[in-house]
Design a protein around this motif. Structure first.
Motif, short mmCIF file in Angstrom:
data_model
loop_
_atom_site.label_atom_id
_atom_site.label_comp_id
_atom_site.label_asym_id
_atom_site.label_seq_id
_atom_site.Cartn_x
_atom_site.Cartn_y
_atom_site.Cartn_z
N THR A 1 -1.61 3.01 -4.25
CA THR A 1 -2.86 2.71 -4.94
C THR A 1 -3.51 3.95 -5.53
OG1 THR A 1 -4.03 2.84 -2.83
CG2 THR A 1 -3.30 0.67 -3.55
N SER B 1 0.63 6.78 -0.94
CA SER B 1 -0.09 5.55 -1.23
C SER B 1 0.22 5.08 -2.66
CB SER B 1 -1.60 5.78 -1.10
OG SER B 1 -2.31 4.68 -1.62
N TRP C 1 -2.08 1.79 5.09
CA TRP C 1 -1.91 3.23 4.96
C TRP C 1 -1.60 3.72 6.37
CZ3 TRP C 1 -0.49 7.10 2.26
CH2 TRP C 1 -0.78 8.42 2.67
N ASN D 1 0.78 -1.23 0.00
CA ASN D 1 0.00 0.00 0.00
C ASN D 1 0.81 1.28 0.00
OD1 ASN D 1 -1.69 2.25 0.92
ND2 ASN D 1 -3.23 0.69 1.32
N THR D 2 1.82 1.35 0.87
CA THR D 2 2.42 2.64 1.18
C THR D 2 3.94 2.58 1.19
OG1 THR D 2 0.51 3.07 2.60
CG2 THR D 2 2.42 4.51 2.87
#
Length: 122
Positions: free
Chosen positions: A54, A52, A102, A32-33
């Motif tokens: 995404t 992020s 996140w 994610n991060t």
């Protein structure tokens, strides 16, 4: 195997600029991060900024807001931290980390690079 490699650190004068890079490899598509953290001697590792993977959402700690910019280049699997108007108190070893959450907290990051030293001094 996950690998994060930071580069770009060095000696910079107060008010100057520097760009750090974090080259990532081996990360699965569902991570994610990517976050940037820093640690000064005798202090705990603290968050600086994160992005992020995404949706590109970014976060900055108040201490760097307006001076640092985080960005990513998906083609190069690299995340950058552009630092401007640097201050003596920005001196630290800077680390990038990868998390499946996140999060702005170091405890949520599973993978780390070896760090790159940033020294702000006249």
């Amino acid at each position: 195997q996950v690998q994060l490699v930071e580069s770009g650190g060095g000696l910079v004068q107060p008010g100057g600029s520097l760009r750090l890079s974090c080259a990532a490899s081996g990360l699965s598509v569902d991570f994610n991060t990517i976050g940037w953290f820093r640690q000064a001697p005798g202090k705990e590792r603290e968050g600086v900024s994160c992005i992020s993977a995404t949706d590109g959402i970014t976060h900055y700690e108040d201490s760097v807001k307006g001076r640092f910019t985080i960005s990513g280049d998906n083609a190069k699997n690299t995340v950058y931290l552009s630092m401007s108007s640097v201050k003596v108190e920005d001196t630290a070893t800077y680390y990038c980390g990868a998390s499946w959450l996140w999060s702005v907290y170091a405890r949520d990051y599973d993978h780390w690079g070896q760090g790159t030293q940033v020294t702000v001094s006249s």
